[in-house]
Write an enzyme that holds these catalytic residues in place. Structure first.
Site, PDB file in Angstrom:
ATOM      1  N   LYS A   1      25.741 -56.592  95.034  1.00 13.44           N
ATOM      2  CA  LYS A   1      24.409 -56.013  95.244  1.00 13.44           C
ATOM      3  C   LYS A   1      23.960 -56.134  96.703  1.00 13.44           C
ATOM      4  O   LYS A   1      22.908 -56.697  97.010  1.00 13.44           O
ATOM      5  CB  LYS A   1      23.378 -56.672  94.317  1.00 13.44           C
ATOM      6  CG  LYS A   1      23.693 -56.574  92.834  1.00 13.44           C
ATOM      7  CD  LYS A   1      22.599 -57.224  92.008  1.00 13.44           C
ATOM      8  CE  LYS A   1      22.893 -57.158  90.513  1.00 13.44           C
ATOM      9  NZ  LYS A   1      23.996 -58.076  90.126  1.00 13.44           N
TER      10      LYS A   1
ATOM     11  N   LYS B   1      34.180 -57.598  86.048  1.00 15.10           N
ATOM     12  CA  LYS B   1      33.110 -57.654  87.037  1.00 15.10           C
ATOM     13  C   LYS B   1      33.062 -59.052  87.646  1.00 15.10           C
ATOM     14  O   LYS B   1      32.951 -60.046  86.929  1.00 15.10           O
ATOM     15  CB  LYS B   1      31.749 -57.327  86.417  1.00 15.10           C
ATOM     16  CG  LYS B   1      30.596 -57.362  87.417  1.00 15.10           C
ATOM     17  CD  LYS B   1      29.295 -56.895  86.789  1.00 15.10           C
ATOM     18  CE  LYS B   1      28.619 -57.975  85.977  1.00 15.10           C
ATOM     19  NZ  LYS B   1      28.048 -59.068  86.819  1.00 15.10           N
TER      20      LYS B   1
ATOM     21  N   THR C   1      17.963 -55.590  84.874  1.00 14.71           N
ATOM     22  CA  THR C   1      17.595 -55.456  83.460  1.00 14.71           C
ATOM     23  C   THR C   1      16.771 -56.639  82.962  1.00 14.71           C
ATOM     24  O   THR C   1      16.262 -56.603  81.849  1.00 14.71           O
ATOM     25  CB  THR C   1      18.839 -55.291  82.576  1.00 14.71           C
ATOM     26  OG1 THR C   1      19.761 -56.348  82.859  1.00 14.71           O
ATOM     27  CG2 THR C   1      19.502 -53.950  82.814  1.00 14.71           C
TER      28      THR C   1
ATOM     29  N   ILE D   1      20.121 -54.842 106.355  1.00 12.80           N
ATOM     30  CA  ILE D   1      19.961 -53.735 107.292  1.00 12.80           C
ATOM     31  C   ILE D   1      21.188 -52.819 107.180  1.00 12.80           C
ATOM     32  O   ILE D   1      22.264 -53.259 106.768  1.00 12.80           O
ATOM     33  CB  ILE D   1      19.759 -54.241 108.731  1.00 12.80           C
ATOM     34  CG1 ILE D   1      20.995 -54.997 109.230  1.00 12.80           C
ATOM     35  CG2 ILE D   1      18.505 -55.088 108.833  1.00 12.80           C
ATOM     36  CD1 ILE D   1      20.918 -55.354 110.708  1.00 12.80           C
ATOM     37  N   PRO D   2      21.033 -51.534 107.503  1.00 10.29           N
ATOM     38  CA  PRO D   2      22.112 -50.571 107.249  1.00 10.29           C
ATOM     39  C   PRO D   2      23.466 -50.963 107.812  1.00 10.29           C
ATOM     40  O   PRO D   2      24.487 -50.848 107.124  1.00 10.29           O
ATOM     41  CB  PRO D   2      21.575 -49.283 107.891  1.00 10.29           C
ATOM     42  CG  PRO D   2      20.094 -49.400 107.756  1.00 10.29           C
ATOM     43  CD  PRO D   2      19.794 -50.850 107.969  1.00 10.29           C
ATOM     44  N   ASN D   3      23.528 -51.434 109.041  1.00 11.09           N
ATOM     45  CA  ASN D   3      24.817 -51.753 109.643  1.00 11.09           C
ATOM     46  C   ASN D   3      25.507 -52.898 108.915  1.00 11.09           C
ATOM     47  O   ASN D   3      26.728 -52.862 108.690  1.00 11.09           O
ATOM     48  CB  ASN D   3      24.636 -52.118 111.126  1.00 11.09           C
ATOM     49  CG  ASN D   3      25.958 -52.352 111.827  1.00 11.09           C
ATOM     50  OD1 ASN D   3      26.787 -51.449 111.933  1.00 11.09           O
ATOM     51  ND2 ASN D   3      26.167 -53.574 112.295  1.00 11.09           N
TER      52      ASN D   3
ATOM     53  N   GLY E   1      28.999 -59.385  78.924  1.00 14.65           N
ATOM     54  CA  GLY E   1      29.376 -60.734  79.324  1.00 14.65           C
ATOM     55  C   GLY E   1      29.587 -61.646  78.143  1.00 14.65           C
ATOM     56  O   GLY E   1      30.654 -61.676  77.531  1.00 14.65           O
ATOM     57  N   ARG E   2      28.562 -62.413  77.799  1.00 17.70           N
ATOM     58  CA  ARG E   2      28.676 -63.470  76.807  1.00 17.70           C
ATOM     59  C   ARG E   2      29.237 -63.052  75.453  1.00 17.70           C
ATOM     60  O   ARG E   2      29.985 -63.819  74.843  1.00 17.70           O
ATOM     61  CB  ARG E   2      27.316 -64.169  76.641  1.00 17.70           C
ATOM     62  CG  ARG E   2      27.033 -65.139  77.782  1.00 17.70           C
ATOM     63  CD  ARG E   2      25.576 -65.565  77.857  1.00 17.70           C
ATOM     64  NE  ARG E   2      24.763 -64.563  78.539  1.00 17.70           N
ATOM     65  CZ  ARG E   2      23.572 -64.810  79.063  1.00 17.70           C
ATOM     66  NH1 ARG E   2      23.061 -66.018  78.984  1.00 17.70           N
ATOM     67  NH2 ARG E   2      22.904 -63.863  79.673  1.00 17.70           N
TER      68      ARG E   2
END
Length: 232
Positions: free
Chosen positions: A62, A33, A117, A66-68, A207-208
């Protein structure tokens, strides 16, 4: 051999540090990731290096705009050849539909973040979201499913419900995974690998516990051993 279910979070500030870890890992045991910090520092060139080594890459940026703008960002991510990319479900239906239309089904996986999370009830109250964390996660996951996304990022504590509601084909990706004897760090809604898989998680973001292990490959092997036999 089953596909890798562990996704190692490369939470590094430079390509050099990330590659020092990656050189110790096996693409048959894990995926990788790349998040905001590393991608901002190292860019698409690092993603290409990781894929050249045989690793599937989850580009964890993430997208939330706006959508475009989100559609164009998803197209750019898919053109890199990454295995998976994500957007924020809080961007709403129009944004999620635009993201879905930008990536052909069956190519790069498209998933949505529900709630981070690290967030608890106090955080939700601060930003004015109504309901308990699991209620909000359910609402956002249903929205992502309605928009034909491939899955969501969610806490392992919510996967049992989401698996039942949204079916076996909907992909559930779970961060906040810690070995049974691990530290919680800054995650609040966490689970151990075995519990997460039994709850219905498809992929475990770790991760860690791996990146800071004295032997990252051995830790990866041990975590895989813990979930072997639980995957159909």
């Amino acid at each position: 051999m089953h596909e890798p279910r562990i996704i190692v979070a490369l939470d590094y500030s430079s390509a050099e540090n990330a590659m020092q870890l990656v050189d110790q890992l096996d693409p048959q045991l894990c995926r990788l990731k790349v998040g905001k910090e590393l991608f901002t520092a190292a860019g698409p060139q690092l993603v290409e290096r990781l894929m050249t080594k045989g690793f599937d890459v989850f580009l964890d940026l993430k997208f939330h705009d706006i959508p475009n703008t989100v559609a164009k960002a998803c197209q750019a991510a898919a053109s890199l050849g990454v295995w998976m990319v994500n957007v924020h479900a809080l961007g709403g239906r129009k944004m999620l539909n635009a993201a879905r239309e930008a990536i052909a089904p069956g190519t790069t996986k498209l998933i949505a973040v529900t709630l981070l999370t690290s967030m608890d009830q106090d955080d939700l109250t601060d930003i004015g979201l109504q309901g308990l964390p699991d209620e909000i996660v359910e609402r956002l996951a249903r929205l992502a499913h309605d928009c034909a996304l491939d899955g969501v990022v969610c806490s392992a504590l919510e996967t049992t419900l989401l698996r039942r509601l949204l079916g076996g084909d909907f992909c559930l990706v779970t961060p906040g995974i810690r070995p049974a004897n691990g530290q919680f760090d800054d995650q609040t809604r966490i689970a151990i690998p075995r519990q997460a898989i039994l709850n219905g998680t498809n992929y475990l973001v770790i991760g860690r516990p791996i990146t800071q292990a004295s032997n990252p490959l051995l830790m990866c092997q041990q975590l895989n051993a813990e979930i072997t036999g639980l995957i159909a």
